[in-house]
Structures are given as C-alpha cells and as structure tokens.
Design a protein around this motif. Structure first.
Motif, PDB file in Angstrom:
ATOM      1  N   PRO A 189       0.830  -1.203   0.000  1.00 37.58           N
ATOM      2  CA  PRO A 189       0.000   0.000   0.000  1.00 37.58           C
ATOM      3  C   PRO A 189       0.869   1.260   0.000  1.00 37.58           C
ATOM      4  O   PRO A 189       1.890   1.310   0.665  1.00 37.58           O
ATOM      5  CB  PRO A 189      -0.812  -0.102   1.290  1.00 37.58           C
ATOM      6  N   LYS A 190       0.452   2.244  -0.768  1.00 32.87           N
ATOM      7  CA  LYS A 190       1.264   3.443  -0.904  1.00 32.87           C
ATOM      8  C   LYS A 190       1.146   4.362   0.315  1.00 32.87           C
ATOM      9  O   LYS A 190       2.109   5.003   0.700  1.00 32.87           O
ATOM     10  CB  LYS A 190       0.867   4.197  -2.155  1.00 32.87           C
ATOM     11  N   LYS A 191      -0.048   4.430   0.886  1.00 35.12           N
ATOM     12  CA  LYS A 191      -0.226   5.321   2.033  1.00 35.12           C
ATOM     13  C   LYS A 191      -0.889   4.576   3.180  1.00 35.12           C
ATOM     14  O   LYS A 191      -1.573   3.585   2.982  1.00 35.12           O
ATOM     15  CB  LYS A 191      -1.094   6.518   1.643  1.00 35.12           C
ATOM     16  N   ARG A 192      -0.708   5.109   4.342  1.00 29.98           N
ATOM     17  CA  ARG A 192      -1.281   4.521   5.539  1.00 29.98           C
ATOM     18  C   ARG A 192      -2.783   4.792   5.598  1.00 29.98           C
ATOM     19  O   ARG A 192      -3.230   5.883   5.252  1.00 29.98           O
ATOM     20  CB  ARG A 192      -0.584   5.158   6.744  1.00 29.98           C
ATOM     21  N   THR A 193      -3.554   3.805   6.050  1.00 31.36           N
ATOM     22  CA  THR A 193      -4.997   3.972   6.186  1.00 31.36           C
ATOM     23  C   THR A 193      -5.284   4.841   7.409  1.00 31.36           C
ATOM     24  O   THR A 193      -4.704   4.628   8.477  1.00 31.36           O
ATOM     25  CB  THR A 193      -5.679   2.605   6.351  1.00 31.36           C
ATOM     26  N   SER A 194      -6.182   5.798   7.251  1.00 34.49           N
ATOM     27  CA  SER A 194      -6.476   6.718   8.344  1.00 34.49           C
ATOM     28  C   SER A 194      -7.234   6.007   9.474  1.00 34.49           C
ATOM     29  O   SER A 194      -7.867   4.970   9.263  1.00 34.49           O
ATOM     30  CB  SER A 194      -7.300   7.897   7.839  1.00 34.49           C
ATOM     31  N   LYS A 195      -7.164   6.596  10.651  1.00 35.15           N
ATOM     32  CA  LYS A 195      -7.850   6.014  11.815  1.00 35.15           C
ATOM     33  C   LYS A 195      -9.350   5.961  11.598  1.00 35.15           C
ATOM     34  O   LYS A 195     -10.010   4.988  11.973  1.00 35.15           O
ATOM     35  CB  LYS A 195      -7.564   6.844  13.067  1.00 35.15           C
ATOM     36  N   THR A 196      -9.914   7.007  10.996  1.00 36.14           N
ATOM     37  CA  THR A 196     -11.366   7.027  10.806  1.00 36.14           C
ATOM     38  C   THR A 196     -11.813   5.929   9.847  1.00 36.14           C
ATOM     39  O   THR A 196     -12.831   5.278  10.067  1.00 36.14           O
ATOM     40  CB  THR A 196     -11.838   8.391  10.268  1.00 36.14           C
ATOM     41  N   LYS A 197     -11.029   5.728   8.786  1.00 36.66           N
ATOM     42  CA  LYS A 197     -11.367   4.667   7.828  1.00 36.66           C
ATOM     43  C   LYS A 197     -11.258   3.302   8.497  1.00 36.66           C
ATOM     44  O   LYS A 197     -12.108   2.433   8.312  1.00 36.66           O
ATOM     45  CB  LYS A 197     -10.441   4.747   6.631  1.00 36.66           C
ATOM     46  N   LYS A 198     -10.189   3.113   9.280  1.00 35.50           N
ATOM     47  CA  LYS A 198      -9.969   1.838   9.965  1.00 35.50           C
ATOM     48  C   LYS A 198     -11.090   1.568  10.964  1.00 35.50           C
ATOM     49  O   LYS A 198     -11.664   0.467  11.002  1.00 35.50           O
ATOM     50  CB  LYS A 198      -8.621   1.870  10.686  1.00 35.50           C
ATOM     51  N   ASN A 199     -11.435   2.584  11.750  1.00 35.94           N
ATOM     52  CA  ASN A 199     -12.495   2.426  12.751  1.00 35.94           C
ATOM     53  C   ASN A 199     -13.853   2.201  12.095  1.00 35.94           C
ATOM     54  O   ASN A 199     -14.674   1.433  12.605  1.00 35.94           O
ATOM     55  CB  ASN A 199     -12.542   3.638  13.677  1.00 35.94           C
ATOM     56  N   SER A 200     -14.086   2.872  10.980  1.00 34.91           N
ATOM     57  CA  SER A 200     -15.345   2.705  10.265  1.00 34.91           C
ATOM     58  C   SER A 200     -15.490   1.273   9.766  1.00 34.91           C
ATOM     59  O   SER A 200     -16.546   0.647   9.914  1.00 34.91           O
ATOM     60  CB  SER A 200     -15.394   3.678   9.092  1.00 34.91           C
ATOM     61  N   ARG A 201     -14.423   0.742   9.169  1.00 36.20           N
ATOM     62  CA  ARG A 201     -14.467  -0.634   8.662  1.00 36.20           C
ATOM     63  C   ARG A 201     -14.631  -1.639   9.794  1.00 36.20           C
ATOM     64  O   ARG A 201     -15.367  -2.618   9.668  1.00 36.20           O
ATOM     65  CB  ARG A 201     -13.197  -0.935   7.874  1.00 36.20           C
ATOM     66  N   LYS A 202     -13.949  -1.387  10.887  1.00 39.59           N
ATOM     67  CA  LYS A 202     -14.030  -2.302  12.031  1.00 39.59           C
ATOM     68  C   LYS A 202     -15.435  -2.300  12.629  1.00 39.59           C
ATOM     69  O   LYS A 202     -15.989  -3.352  12.951  1.00 39.59           O
ATOM     70  CB  LYS A 202     -13.011  -1.898  13.098  1.00 39.59           C
ATOM     71  N   SER A 203     -16.044  -1.115  12.760  1.00 40.13           N
ATOM     72  CA  SER A 203     -17.385  -1.035  13.334  1.00 40.13           C
ATOM     73  C   SER A 203     -18.407  -1.688  12.414  1.00 40.13           C
ATOM     74  O   SER A 203     -19.346  -2.342  12.878  1.00 40.13           O
ATOM     75  CB  SER A 203     -17.780   0.409  13.616  1.00 40.13           C
ATOM     76  N   GLN A 204     -18.217  -1.540  11.094  1.00 40.30           N
ATOM     77  CA  GLN A 204     -19.119  -2.187  10.143  1.00 40.30           C
ATOM     78  C   GLN A 204     -19.014  -3.701  10.257  1.00 40.30           C
ATOM     79  O   GLN A 204     -20.023  -4.408  10.253  1.00 40.30           O
ATOM     80  CB  GLN A 204     -18.768  -1.738   8.726  1.00 40.30           C
ATOM     81  N   TRP A 205     -17.793  -4.221  10.390  1.00 35.69           N
ATOM     82  CA  TRP A 205     -17.570  -5.650  10.524  1.00 35.69           C
ATOM     83  C   TRP A 205     -18.220  -6.171  11.806  1.00 35.69           C
ATOM     84  O   TRP A 205     -18.860  -7.220  11.816  1.00 35.69           O
ATOM     85  CB  TRP A 205     -16.064  -5.920  10.541  1.00 35.69           C
ATOM     86  N   LYS A 206     -18.065  -5.416  12.902  1.00 40.68           N
ATOM     87  CA  LYS A 206     -18.656  -5.832  14.174  1.00 40.68           C
ATOM     88  C   LYS A 206     -20.172  -5.800  14.127  1.00 40.68           C
ATOM     89  O   LYS A 206     -20.844  -6.657  14.692  1.00 40.68           O
ATOM     90  CB  LYS A 206     -18.147  -4.945  15.311  1.00 40.68           C
ATOM     91  N   LYS A 207     -20.737  -4.802  13.434  1.00 43.98           N
ATOM     92  CA  LYS A 207     -22.190  -4.703  13.311  1.00 43.98           C
ATOM     93  C   LYS A 207     -22.748  -5.897  12.547  1.00 43.98           C
ATOM     94  O   LYS A 207     -23.778  -6.470  12.927  1.00 43.98           O
ATOM     95  CB  LYS A 207     -22.551  -3.411  12.588  1.00 43.98           C
ATOM     96  N   GLN A 208     -22.071  -6.283  11.473  1.00 49.02           N
ATOM     97  CA  GLN A 208     -22.511  -7.440  10.700  1.00 49.02           C
ATOM     98  C   GLN A 208     -22.423  -8.714  11.526  1.00 49.02           C
ATOM     99  O   GLN A 208     -23.341  -9.549  11.499  1.00 49.02           O
ATOM    100  CB  GLN A 208     -21.651  -7.597   9.449  1.00 49.02           C
ATOM    101  N   ALA A 209     -21.343  -8.870  12.281  1.00 49.67           N
ATOM    102  CA  ALA A 209     -21.174 -10.055  13.120  1.00 49.67           C
ATOM    103  C   ALA A 209     -22.247 -10.118  14.195  1.00 49.67           C
ATOM    104  O   ALA A 209     -22.781 -11.194  14.502  1.00 49.67           O
ATOM    105  CB  ALA A 209     -19.789 -10.056  13.746  1.00 49.67           C
ATOM    106  N   GLU A 210     -22.585  -8.960  14.762  1.00 42.50           N
ATOM    107  CA  GLU A 210     -23.605  -8.925  15.810  1.00 42.50           C
ATOM    108  C   GLU A 210     -24.971  -9.329  15.256  1.00 42.50           C
ATOM    109  O   GLU A 210     -25.704 -10.100  15.883  1.00 42.50           O
ATOM    110  CB  GLU A 210     -23.690  -7.527  16.418  1.00 42.50           C
TER     111      GLU A 210
END
Length: 55
Positions: free
Chosen positions: A4-25
């Motif tokens: 990857p050329k650039k680091r993923t931002s915290k907001t993007k990372k947290n957004s993806r993680k929360s979406q994954w957790k919501k689906q799992a729940e």
C-alpha cells in the motif's frame, strides 16, 4: 510485491471495524434466535431430524 502506498487513516480503519462488528452482531442475533426456535419446537424455516428419529 504489492505494498500500500499510504497509511490507512484512523477514521477509515475504525469505520471498517465497526461495520464488521455490526454485521457479526446481526448474524449472532439471527443464529441465537434460530437456536431458540429450534429448542422450543416452533421453527418453521429450519428442517432437522431429532435424535429419536431413526427411520
């Protein structure tokens, strides 16, 4: 090798993680609901054979 050329931002990372957790729940809630209906014998959408049936 692809890197990857650039680091993923915290907001993007947290957004993806929360979406994954919501689906799992939601999947866990559906599975628990199905298990409860199978145990009570009120399930209409899940076909299974009980241990007593050896036909």
């Amino acid at each position: 090798m692809a890197v990857p050329k650039k680091r993923t931002s915290k907001t993007k990372k947290n957004s993806r993680k929360s979406q994954w957790k919501k689906q799992a729940e939601s999947k866990a809630i559906k599975a628990f609901s199905l298990a409860k209906s199978v145990l009570t014998g009120k399930s209409k959408s899940f076909i299974y054979s009980s241990q007593g049936d050896d036909d």
